[in-house]
Enzyme design. Structure first.
Site, PDB file in Angstrom:
ATOM      1  N   ARG A   7      -1.076  16.596  24.964  1.00  0.00           N
ATOM      2  CA  ARG A   7      -2.186  17.380  24.406  1.00  0.00           C
ATOM      3  C   ARG A   7      -3.403  16.502  24.137  1.00  0.00           C
ATOM      4  O   ARG A   7      -4.540  16.943  24.270  1.00  0.00           O
ATOM      5  CB  ARG A   7      -1.747  18.095  23.127  1.00  0.00           C
ATOM      6  N   ALA A  34      -3.658   6.977  -0.432  1.00  0.00           N
ATOM      7  CA  ALA A  34      -3.927   8.279   0.182  1.00  0.00           C
ATOM      8  C   ALA A  34      -4.588   8.131   1.550  1.00  0.00           C
ATOM      9  O   ALA A  34      -4.108   8.674   2.547  1.00  0.00           O
ATOM     10  CB  ALA A  34      -4.804   9.107  -0.751  1.00  0.00           C
ATOM     11  N   ASP A  55      -0.512  -3.667   1.684  1.00  0.00           N
ATOM     12  CA  ASP A  55      -0.657  -3.058   0.355  1.00  0.00           C
ATOM     13  C   ASP A  55       0.117  -3.897  -0.649  1.00  0.00           C
ATOM     14  O   ASP A  55       1.169  -4.459  -0.325  1.00  0.00           O
ATOM     15  CB  ASP A  55      -0.135  -1.617   0.353  1.00  0.00           C
ATOM     16  N   LYS A  81       4.814   0.200  -1.303  1.00  0.00           N
ATOM     17  CA  LYS A  81       4.198   1.182  -0.420  1.00  0.00           C
ATOM     18  C   LYS A  81       4.237   0.757   1.045  1.00  0.00           C
ATOM     19  O   LYS A  81       4.472   1.585   1.934  1.00  0.00           O
ATOM     20  CB  LYS A  81       2.750   1.437  -0.856  1.00  0.00           C
ATOM     21  N   ASN A 126     -11.204  -0.690  -4.154  1.00  0.00           N
ATOM     22  CA  ASN A 126     -12.224  -1.445  -4.872  1.00  0.00           C
ATOM     23  C   ASN A 126     -13.248  -2.024  -3.906  1.00  0.00           C
ATOM     24  O   ASN A 126     -12.957  -2.274  -2.737  1.00  0.00           O
ATOM     25  CB  ASN A 126     -11.576  -2.559  -5.702  1.00  0.00           C
ATOM     26  N   GLU A 128     -14.819  -4.959  -4.163  1.00  0.00           N
ATOM     27  CA  GLU A 128     -14.707  -6.398  -3.890  1.00  0.00           C
ATOM     28  C   GLU A 128     -13.972  -6.632  -2.572  1.00  0.00           C
ATOM     29  O   GLU A 128     -14.415  -7.413  -1.727  1.00  0.00           O
ATOM     30  CB  GLU A 128     -13.985  -7.120  -5.028  1.00  0.00           C
ATOM     31  N   THR A 129     -12.855  -5.946  -2.387  1.00  0.00           N
ATOM     32  CA  THR A 129     -12.111  -6.094  -1.132  1.00  0.00           C
ATOM     33  C   THR A 129     -12.923  -5.558   0.033  1.00  0.00           C
ATOM     34  O   THR A 129     -12.935  -6.147   1.122  1.00  0.00           O
ATOM     35  CB  THR A 129     -10.760  -5.362  -1.222  1.00  0.00           C
ATOM     36  N   CYS A 181      -9.448   7.346  -8.922  1.00  0.00           N
ATOM     37  CA  CYS A 181      -8.528   8.484  -8.899  1.00  0.00           C
ATOM     38  C   CYS A 181      -7.762   8.602 -10.214  1.00  0.00           C
ATOM     39  O   CYS A 181      -7.375   9.695 -10.621  1.00  0.00           O
ATOM     40  CB  CYS A 181      -7.545   8.329  -7.739  1.00  0.00           C
ATOM     41  N   CYS A 240     -30.046 -10.025   5.458  1.00  0.00           N
ATOM     42  CA  CYS A 240     -28.745  -9.765   4.822  1.00  0.00           C
ATOM     43  C   CYS A 240     -27.855 -11.002   4.948  1.00  0.00           C
ATOM     44  O   CYS A 240     -27.682 -11.545   6.051  1.00  0.00           O
ATOM     45  CB  CYS A 240     -28.068  -8.568   5.479  1.00  0.00           C
TER      46      CYS A 240
END
Length: 339
Positions: A7, A34, A55, A81, A126, A128-129, A181, A240
């Protein structure tokens, strides 16, 4: 005959040639919450060649409402996780090479991982990461897809080194504070929408259809029925420090990273932002009062106790995480409640 991807191959922009390309690519997902679980499942079902998931946390009951790869048994046993996600993904598609890492994504590790992948998907909690991912992306010329959501709001943006503005161009400095969250809640449709934006862009990149990339920063609020798509090209900054002419990749330097230290003789970790900031303790108190923990505030600091941990937040941005000597656990709590 195995018609697993038939498909997808019938979709003209992918076809058999695009499917073959997808099967040779390696994607890195930072975060298995999530967004990470949604993106990982979509890529595995699409037939990605190799997927690496990173994670540092374990599955909790509050994750099950929206983190689609996990089940009650994972929460009961507090399975990391990355491991729980990897087990489920292997059951979905055994032909995909799935690598799982229980780790905190630091600058050094991100640099090593980035050398081996074709695309990075942001599923972190976050900024920072994210800024470290952004610098690594520019340094090693690896595209990445930014995504975030809280409440009913979501945002996504695709960053292509040398072509689009980078995240540092858009933000200038790391945002401090804001809802997470755990303090502002979240509904699963907002997650699913961000995943849809991220994975549709990922598939375009993986098959090499660069002309179909969105080239806009998309944001929405599903509850308020709001949507916007902003052209970001004019925000590219030649000065930058992350992607400009004299780039220095500042967010990969130790000086610009959050500092952590285990306090001598105490079951506590101190976390200090790269530079002093002024926390709005009153606003934090209002957010924490919606939680199950205990909140106390004076003119100098705010104390928030939940389960067997206590976070003491000072106006200058310093945070003491009591109840652990594990820096990774302390940082997870810090980012969970403070963004």
């Amino acid at each position: 005959m195995n018609n697993r991807y038939s498909r997808q191959e019938l979709f003209p922009p992918i076809g058999k040639e695009g499917q073959q390309k997808i099967s040779t690519k390696h994607v890195l997902i930072i975060g298995a919450g999530a967004l990470g679980t949604g993106s990982a499942e979509a890529l595995v079902r699409a037939g990605i060649g190799k997927l690496t998931i990173v994670d540092r946390d374990y599955v909790e009951w509050s994750n099950l409402q929206r983190q689609q790869l996990y089940c009650e048994e994972d929460a009961i046993n507090r399975i990391p996780k990355a491991i729980a996600a990897g087990n489920r993904l292997k059951a979905i598609n055994s032909s995909v090479d799935i690598k799982t890492l229980i780790a905190d994504a630091s600058g050094l590790e991100l640099e090593e991982w980035a050398k081996q992948v074709d695309l990075i998907i942001d599923a972190t909690d976050n900024f920072e990461t994210r800024m470290m991912i952004n610098d690594v992306s520019q340094k090693y010329q690896v595209p990445w897809i930014y995504g975030a959501c809280v409440g009913s709001y979501g945002i996504a943006y695709t960053i292509i080194p040398e072509k689009t503005p980078c995240l540092a161009c858009l933000l200038k400095t790391i945002p401090i504070g804001g809802l997470t969250c755990d303090t502002g809640g979240i509904i699963s449709p907002a997650v699913n929408m961000v995943v849809a934006y991220q994975i549709s862009e990922a598939l375009k990149l993986l098959v090499g259809d660069m002309d179909s990339l969105r080239n806009k920063l998309v944001s929405f609020d599903l509850w308020k029925n709001q949507y916007s798509a902003i052209g970001a090209d004019k925000l590219k900054d030649e000065h930058c420090p992350s992607c400009g002419k004299e780039r220095s990749y500042p967010y990969l330097s130790f000086e610009n990273q959050t500092k952590t230290a285990v306090l001598c003789g105490r079951d506590s970790v101190q976390i200090r932002p790269p530079s002093p900031i002024e926390r709005d303790l009153e606003a934090l108190e209002k957010a924490f009062l919606k939680q199950n923990g205990t909140v106390q505030r004076n003119p100098y600091l705010l104390s928030y106790s939940i389960d067997h941990h206590r976070l003491v937040i000072f106006k200058d941005g310093r945070v003491l995480v009591h109840g652990t000597k594990d820096i990774t656990e302390a940082k997870a709590l810090y980012h969970r409640y403070l963004g």
